[in-house]
Design a protein around this motif. Structure first.
Motif, PDB file in Angstrom:
ATOM      1  N   ALA A 128       0.581  -1.236   0.035  1.00  0.00           N
ATOM      2  CA  ALA A 128      -0.149   0.308   0.090  1.00  0.00           C
ATOM      3  C   ALA A 128       1.209   0.871  -0.490  1.00  0.00           C
ATOM      4  O   ALA A 128       1.355   0.961   1.002  1.00  0.00           O
ATOM      5  N   ALA A 129       0.302   1.915  -1.503  1.00  0.00           N
ATOM      6  CA  ALA A 129       1.717   3.561  -1.678  1.00  0.00           C
ATOM      7  C   ALA A 129       1.032   3.572  -2.207  1.00  0.00           C
ATOM      8  O   ALA A 129       0.403   3.112  -3.293  1.00  0.00           O
ATOM      9  N   ASP A 130       2.127   5.340  -3.051  1.00  0.00           N
ATOM     10  CA  ASP A 130       1.785   6.380  -3.509  1.00  0.00           C
ATOM     11  C   ASP A 130       2.919   6.379  -4.686  1.00  0.00           C
ATOM     12  O   ASP A 130       3.918   6.182  -3.817  1.00  0.00           O
ATOM     13  N   LEU A 131       2.828   6.187  -5.909  1.00  0.00           N
ATOM     14  CA  LEU A 131       3.771   6.718  -6.699  1.00  0.00           C
ATOM     15  C   LEU A 131       4.867   7.990  -6.549  1.00  0.00           C
ATOM     16  O   LEU A 131       6.078   7.973  -6.664  1.00  0.00           O
ATOM     17  N   ARG A 132       3.423   8.886  -6.135  1.00  0.00           N
ATOM     18  CA  ARG A 132       4.435   9.771  -5.812  1.00  0.00           C
ATOM     19  C   ARG A 132       5.268  10.431  -4.592  1.00  0.00           C
ATOM     20  O   ARG A 132       6.090  11.186  -4.017  1.00  0.00           O
ATOM     21  N   LYS A 133       5.440   9.042  -4.263  1.00  0.00           N
ATOM     22  CA  LYS A 133       6.517   9.045  -2.801  1.00  0.00           C
ATOM     23  C   LYS A 133       7.782   7.375  -3.762  1.00  0.00           C
ATOM     24  O   LYS A 133       7.544   6.449  -2.954  1.00  0.00           O
ATOM     25  N   PRO A 134       8.190   7.571  -3.778  1.00  0.00           N
ATOM     26  CA  PRO A 134       9.367   6.560  -4.659  1.00  0.00           C
ATOM     27  C   PRO A 134      10.111   5.978  -3.862  1.00  0.00           C
ATOM     28  O   PRO A 134      10.892   4.980  -3.749  1.00  0.00           O
ATOM     29  N   GLN A 135      10.275   6.740  -3.202  1.00  0.00           N
ATOM     30  CA  GLN A 135      11.284   6.070  -2.010  1.00  0.00           C
ATOM     31  C   GLN A 135      10.858   5.279  -0.901  1.00  0.00           C
ATOM     32  O   GLN A 135      11.590   4.193  -0.734  1.00  0.00           O
ATOM     33  N   GLU A 136       9.750   5.595  -0.404  1.00  0.00           N
ATOM     34  CA  GLU A 136       9.065   5.048   0.318  1.00  0.00           C
ATOM     35  C   GLU A 136       9.117   3.480  -0.238  1.00  0.00           C
ATOM     36  O   GLU A 136       8.635   2.626   0.701  1.00  0.00           O
ATOM     37  N   ILE A 137       8.361   3.378  -1.688  1.00  0.00           N
ATOM     38  CA  ILE A 137       7.446   2.019  -2.263  1.00  0.00           C
ATOM     39  C   ILE A 137       9.677   1.363  -2.543  1.00  0.00           C
ATOM     40  O   ILE A 137       9.504   0.046  -2.126  1.00  0.00           O
ATOM     41  N   ILE A 160      -1.288   5.077 -15.382  1.00  0.00           N
ATOM     42  CA  ILE A 160      -1.209   5.752 -13.730  1.00  0.00           C
ATOM     43  C   ILE A 160      -1.231   6.427 -13.486  1.00  0.00           C
ATOM     44  O   ILE A 160      -1.552   8.253 -12.999  1.00  0.00           O
ATOM     45  N   LEU A 161      -0.097   7.440 -14.534  1.00  0.00           N
ATOM     46  CA  LEU A 161       0.555   8.997 -14.870  1.00  0.00           C
ATOM     47  C   LEU A 161      -0.554   9.349 -14.840  1.00  0.00           C
ATOM     48  O   LEU A 161      -0.640  10.728 -14.267  1.00  0.00           O
ATOM     49  N   HIS A 162      -0.984   8.961 -16.053  1.00  0.00           N
ATOM     50  CA  HIS A 162      -2.688  10.140 -15.750  1.00  0.00           C
ATOM     51  C   HIS A 162      -3.759  10.344 -14.998  1.00  0.00           C
ATOM     52  O   HIS A 162      -3.951  11.881 -15.292  1.00  0.00           O
ATOM     53  N   PHE A 163      -3.022  10.201 -13.936  1.00  0.00           N
ATOM     54  CA  PHE A 163      -4.446  10.468 -12.790  1.00  0.00           C
ATOM     55  C   PHE A 163      -3.289  11.333 -11.427  1.00  0.00           C
ATOM     56  O   PHE A 163      -3.278  11.581 -10.455  1.00  0.00           O
ATOM     57  N   ALA A 167       1.519  18.577 -11.092  1.00  0.00           N
ATOM     58  CA  ALA A 167       1.700  19.871  -9.853  1.00  0.00           C
ATOM     59  C   ALA A 167       2.178  19.059  -8.196  1.00  0.00           C
ATOM     60  O   ALA A 167       3.633  18.606  -7.683  1.00  0.00           O
ATOM     61  N   ASP A 168       2.631  17.613  -9.054  1.00  0.00           N
ATOM     62  CA  ASP A 168       3.010  16.115  -7.663  1.00  0.00           C
ATOM     63  C   ASP A 168       4.117  15.817  -8.530  1.00  0.00           C
ATOM     64  O   ASP A 168       4.843  15.154  -8.030  1.00  0.00           O
ATOM     65  N   ASP A 169       4.414  16.544 -10.135  1.00  0.00           N
ATOM     66  CA  ASP A 169       5.878  15.983 -10.437  1.00  0.00           C
ATOM     67  C   ASP A 169       5.953  14.747 -10.416  1.00  0.00           C
ATOM     68  O   ASP A 169       6.652  14.007  -9.838  1.00  0.00           O
ATOM     69  N   PRO A 170       4.948  14.564 -11.862  1.00  0.00           N
ATOM     70  CA  PRO A 170       5.678  12.653 -12.190  1.00  0.00           C
ATOM     71  C   PRO A 170       6.729  12.923 -12.939  1.00  0.00           C
ATOM     72  O   PRO A 170       7.495  11.286 -12.462  1.00  0.00           O
ATOM     73  N   TYR A 171       7.091  13.386 -13.556  1.00  0.00           N
ATOM     74  CA  TYR A 171       8.278  13.276 -14.381  1.00  0.00           C
ATOM     75  C   TYR A 171       9.456  13.298 -13.225  1.00  0.00           C
ATOM     76  O   TYR A 171      10.174  12.351 -13.164  1.00  0.00           O
ATOM     77  N   ARG A 228       8.560  12.694 -22.522  1.00  0.00           N
ATOM     78  CA  ARG A 228       9.529  12.850 -21.343  1.00  0.00           C
ATOM     79  C   ARG A 228      10.117  12.361 -20.446  1.00  0.00           C
ATOM     80  O   ARG A 228      10.969  11.967 -19.883  1.00  0.00           O
ATOM     81  N   PHE A 229       8.805  10.991 -19.744  1.00  0.00           N
ATOM     82  CA  PHE A 229       8.812   9.494 -19.321  1.00  0.00           C
ATOM     83  C   PHE A 229      10.112   9.397 -19.369  1.00  0.00           C
ATOM     84  O   PHE A 229      10.544   8.223 -18.548  1.00  0.00           O
ATOM     85  N   PHE A 230      10.636   8.746 -20.849  1.00  0.00           N
ATOM     86  CA  PHE A 230      10.908   8.128 -20.951  1.00  0.00           C
ATOM     87  C   PHE A 230      13.114   8.978 -20.803  1.00  0.00           C
ATOM     88  O   PHE A 230      13.919   8.277 -21.875  1.00  0.00           O
ATOM     89  N   GLU A 231      12.901  10.308 -20.703  1.00  0.00           N
ATOM     90  CA  GLU A 231      14.621  10.418 -20.513  1.00  0.00           C
ATOM     91  C   GLU A 231      15.464   9.444 -19.632  1.00  0.00           C
ATOM     92  O   GLU A 231      15.080   8.791 -19.180  1.00  0.00           O
ATOM     93  N   GLY A 232      16.215   9.516 -20.367  1.00  0.00           N
ATOM     94  CA  GLY A 232      17.081   8.810 -19.752  1.00  0.00           C
ATOM     95  C   GLY A 232      17.214   6.487 -19.694  1.00  0.00           C
ATOM     96  O   GLY A 232      18.093   5.967 -19.482  1.00  0.00           O
ATOM     97  N   TYR A 233      15.833   5.999 -21.019  1.00  0.00           N
ATOM     98  CA  TYR A 233      15.825   5.315 -21.349  1.00  0.00           C
ATOM     99  C   TYR A 233      16.116   5.518 -23.044  1.00  0.00           C
ATOM    100  O   TYR A 233      16.071   6.254 -24.228  1.00  0.00           O
ATOM    101  N   ASP A 234      16.476   3.913 -23.940  1.00  0.00           N
ATOM    102  CA  ASP A 234      16.410   4.079 -24.909  1.00  0.00           C
ATOM    103  C   ASP A 234      15.424   3.339 -24.950  1.00  0.00           C
ATOM    104  O   ASP A 234      15.218   2.376 -24.585  1.00  0.00           O
ATOM    105  N   MET A 235      14.681   3.419 -26.164  1.00  0.00           N
ATOM    106  CA  MET A 235      13.053   2.896 -26.662  1.00  0.00           C
ATOM    107  C   MET A 235      13.711   1.840 -27.082  1.00  0.00           C
ATOM    108  O   MET A 235      14.491   2.230 -28.026  1.00  0.00           O
TER     109      MET A 235
END
Length: 270
Positions: A128-137, A160-163, A167-171, A228-235
């Motif tokens: 039970a955790a939230d994407l907006r707090k990745p370190q907790e995950i 998930i990212l479209h929710f 302002a919550d900095d998904p990137y 932009r979510f794929f920055e740092g990835y090779d597609m």
């Protein structure tokens, strides 16, 4: 309204949930009339929403099989929702016996039902955790037990990212997860967009307003914004494309037009 046995006492069953609305679109049974009412309102504007969700799930299964074929045996699925047939652990463990899967969701119904489905499966767990707090995950006992961050991981951020509002900095959240992953890890992602919807954007906006009305804003980003979510990835080929066009297993021209509502892609860390 009678509370079914599978609904945790802590949840308000008079308030719609995006996880349960999604479950309804997929033909599931873990939803309430309040969820079905919201879904039907959205479908007045976009009647093909169930087809969109089915295409989303079909892409997820193809991408998981691709990851397994690439030798990945660890899967972190954030925003996993309520388990339905053909969920990540079923697909991954069918392809690679012993594959390890951690689900993450902040909806109590999704977490409770996942716990029930995963009972007795030592290679899968739920947080039970939230994407907006990745370190907790990443610091959770479940991830520490099942996921070796020194080896490649398939990170799933499916529908998930479209929710998550800007302002919550998904990137920033996605970048934080990326930076914790070993080289060769995969990002498996889908995202809603006005691009590709077989309706005028003004009509589709009516469905977006339904989600806004239940205090779960649906953020429709452009293909460029999603990329932009794929920055740092090779597609991975074929890149960021409408969902039915990502390594299809059947003829895309046979798909319902609403299946093309949104983008899907897989990226690999260098």
């Amino acid at each position: 309204m009678e509370r079914p046995a599978w609904a945790p006492r802590s949840i308000d069953i008079s308030v719609p949930s995006v996880s349960r609305i999604y479950d309804f679109y997929l033909g599931g049974s873990h939803n309430f009339e309040v969820d079905r009412e919201a879904a039907r309102k959205a479908m007045e504007f976009m009647p093909g929403l169930p087809k969109t969700m089915q295409a989303n799930r079909a892409f997820m299964r193809r991408a998981v099989r691709f990851a397994a074929a690439e030798g990945i045996t660890q899967f972190l699925d954030i925003g996993s929702g309520i388990p339905t047939f053909g969920n990540v652990h079923e697909v991954a463990q069918a392809a690679v016996p012993g594959a390890r899967v951690v689900y993450v969701d902040h909806d109590p119904v999704a977490v409770a039902h996942s716990e029930a489905v995963l009972a007795g499966n030592d290679d899968a767990d739920v947080i039970a955790a939230d994407l907006r707090k990745p370190q907790e995950i990443l610091a959770s006992p479940q991830v520490e037990r099942l996921i070796d961050l020194n080896r490649p991981v398939a990170l799933l951020l499916v529908a998930i990212l479209h929710f998550v509002e800007d302002a919550d900095d998904p990137y920033g959240a996605v970048a934080g997860l990326r930076d914790a992953l070993a080289p060769g890890s995969l990002l498996i992602l889908t995202h809603a967009s006005y691009e590709g919807i077989p309706l005028p954007a003004e009509r589709a906006e009516g469905a977006v307003d339904v989600y806004r009305g239940i205090r779960n804003p649906l953020i429709m980003r452009s293909r460029e914004e999603i990329a932009r979510f794929f920055e740092g990835y090779d597609m991975v080929e074929p890149g960021l494309v409408p969902m039915p066009l990502w390594r299809p297993e059947s003829a895309p021209e046979d798909e319902d037009p609403f299946a093309f509502s949104g983008f899907a892609g897989v990226g690999r860390t260098a």
